[in-house]
Write a protein that holds these residues in place. Structure first.
Motif, short mmCIF file in Angstrom:
data_model
loop_
_atom_site.label_atom_id
_atom_site.label_comp_id
_atom_site.label_asym_id
_atom_site.label_seq_id
_atom_site.Cartn_x
_atom_site.Cartn_y
_atom_site.Cartn_z
N GLU A 71 -12.07 2.21 4.24
CA GLU A 71 -12.57 0.93 3.72
C GLU A 71 -11.74 0.43 2.54
N ASP A 72 -10.90 1.29 1.97
CA ASP A 72 -10.06 0.90 0.85
C ASP A 72 -8.58 0.99 1.21
N THR A 73 -8.28 0.78 2.46
CA THR A 73 -6.90 0.93 2.93
C THR A 73 -6.40 -0.38 3.54
N ILE A 74 -5.14 -0.70 3.27
CA ILE A 74 -4.48 -1.82 3.94
C ILE A 74 -3.25 -1.26 4.65
N ASP A 122 -5.47 2.19 -1.00
CA ASP A 122 -4.30 2.78 -0.36
C ASP A 122 -3.54 1.76 0.47
N VAL A 123 -2.22 1.80 0.35
CA VAL A 123 -1.36 0.97 1.19
C VAL A 123 -0.53 1.91 2.06
N VAL A 124 -0.59 1.69 3.36
CA VAL A 124 0.14 2.54 4.31
C VAL A 124 1.02 1.66 5.19
N PHE A 150 3.12 4.08 -2.36
CA PHE A 150 2.47 3.89 -1.07
C PHE A 150 3.13 4.79 -0.04
N THR A 151 2.50 4.89 1.11
CA THR A 151 2.99 5.80 2.16
C THR A 151 3.78 5.02 3.21
N THR A 152 4.93 5.55 3.57
CA THR A 152 5.72 4.96 4.67
C THR A 152 5.68 5.92 5.85
N ILE A 153 5.25 5.41 6.99
CA ILE A 153 5.22 6.24 8.20
C ILE A 153 6.17 5.63 9.21
N VAL A 222 -1.18 10.15 1.80
CA VAL A 222 -1.91 9.01 1.21
C VAL A 222 -2.43 9.37 -0.18
N LEU A 223 -2.95 10.57 -0.34
CA LEU A 223 -3.48 10.99 -1.65
C LEU A 223 -2.36 11.08 -2.69
N ILE A 224 -1.23 11.63 -2.31
CA ILE A 224 -0.11 11.77 -3.26
C ILE A 224 0.39 10.38 -3.67
N ALA A 225 0.41 9.45 -2.71
CA ALA A 225 0.92 8.10 -3.01
C ALA A 225 0.00 7.34 -3.97
#
Lengths: 300, 107
Positions: A71-74, A122-124, A150-153, A222-225
């Motif tokens: 719910e807090d992720t984009i 969080d931004v992924v 942010f996380t890059t996948i 995600v947590l580390i970012a």
């Protein structure tokens, strides 16, 4: 971006489609769900137009379940197959111009921190190998050097699958594709090493034939970012169309490739290890207790 | 007509590994029910397929045959299934789902 946006507006509940009602009432929002509960709750990801048996779809499905706070992720994406599924999830999705997804995510991540302060948002980024390693390469590298949080996948299917099978920087040397009939003449780009050189706090390679591992890797990244720095996950998500893999053999291929050239690797910076241990109670990075000294014969 | 996955409750409910629910590329397509199986006297519940969402890739068949070694899933022409689960007939509970099985083919 909160639990408020997954509620019904007053009076509209009975008019909403069943899928939407199920998602609000039995979705993962505000709860902790794991891959072992799959099949028992309504997922954030909905039906999508990606090909039958696509490993990328499976990875996206697992990744979205693994988000610590959906719910807090984009999510941010760009042109490529992946966006066909990512955009069909009940979490906000920003569709960047081709290659600028890490630039968009940089601004988004900074803006969310200004707006919401310490509350984690969080931004992924999820983009293909072309979007990440070729066309978006400059912005990806710069976001890592700037230590954007942010996380890059990378959804690495080793081909431009959406446009008919051109070679990408992540295609293996010698691979013959529909739009690369002479075979690729250069080596596959080593984005993992580049991520480490650029200072990413967490770098992992993963294959979706181990759902629990995918879940663990995504959660950590995600947590580390949130506080430490950039994180990068490179996932092998085969294109069964361009590489002519029968759909019922996609997981067999994933297993073969994992054993051959896509072994699970994980790099966690010392700062990230300390952060996960102290903030989120991870035990895997604690120093192992010294083994007791072997008994010496003849001594008490 | 087209192929969809069909899970044998008798075999699935004996082991209930749930691997297929984790390996299906489609969301909420292979679901799990605590009741399905237990209501027939088996030890566990069973997985089942929401056939309106199944794209017929048969990845679950490979996983069930080769990873779980259960051989509980077969691909079947949808009009050969007398009754199957459809998304509109699936109800979510606290920890599991239930499905009212109905004919998947209209007419």
């Amino acid at each position: 971006m909160s639990l408020d946006y997954v509620k019904f507006s007053n009076g509209f509940e009975k008019f909403m489609p069943k899928e939407y009602r199920d998602m609000v009432e039995h979705g993962p929002f505000g709860k902790k769900v794991t891959v072992s509960q799959m099949g028992n709750f309504k997922e954030v990801l909905e039906e999508h137009p990606m090909c039958a048996g696509c490993a990328m779809t499976l990875f996206i499905r697992l990744a979205i379940i693994a988000f610590p706070n959906p719910e807090d992720t984009i999510t941010v994406g760009t042109a490529g197959c992946g966006r066909l599924a990512i955009s069909q999830a009940a979490i906000p999705f920003v569709y960047g111009n081709y290659g600028d997804q890490n630039g968009v995510a940089s601004g988004l991540s900074r803006g969310l921190r200004l707006r919401f302060g310490d509350k984690p948002k969080d931004v992924v980024v999820m983009a293909g190998d072309g979007g990440t390693a070729d066309i978006g390469f400059q912005q990806v590298l710069h976001s890592w050097f700037r230590k954007e949080r942010f996380t890059t996948i990378m959804l690495d299917n080793e081909v431009y699958g959406n446009t008919g099978g051109q070679e990408s920087g992540m295609t293996n040397r010698g691979a013959v594709l529909k739009m690369a009939p002479l075979g690729k003449k250069f080596e596959k780009m080593d984005m993992v090493q580049m991520a480490k050189v650029a200072g990413c706090a967490y770098v992992a390679t993963v294959v979706p034939n181990n759902p629990r591992r995918v879940e663990s890797v995504i959660k950590k990244a995600v947590l580390i970012a949130r506080e430490v720095g950039s994180t990068y996950i490179q996932a092998y998500t085969s294109c069964n169309i361009e590489y002519a893999i029968p759909t019922d053999k996609v997981m067999e291929d994933a297993k073969t490739v994992e054993n051959d050239r896509y072994q699970f690797t994980e790099y966690v910076s010392e700062e990230a290890k300390q952060y996960l241990t102290e903030r989120y109670g991870y035990k895997e990075f604690l120093a192992k207790p010294a083994a007791p000294a072997a008994a010496i014969p003849g001594k008490a | 007509m087209y192929l969809v996955a069909d899970i044998s409750v008798e075999i699935c409910a004996a082991k209930s590994c749930k691997l297929c629910t984790q390996y299906c590329p489609e969301a909420n397509t292979i679901q799990y029910s605590d009741e399905l199986g237990k209501d027939q006297g088996f030890k566990y519940g069973s997985a089942y397929v929401a056939v309106d969402r199944c794209k017929g890739c048969a990845q679950c068949v490979w996983v069930c045959d080769n990873m779980a070694k259960n051989n509980a899933i077969k691909m079947i022409m949808i009009d050969q299934l007398p009754k199957a689960a459809l998304t509109e007939n699936i109800t979510y509970g606290e920890k599991s789902t239930t499905a009212v099985l109905a004919s998947p083919v209209v007419g």
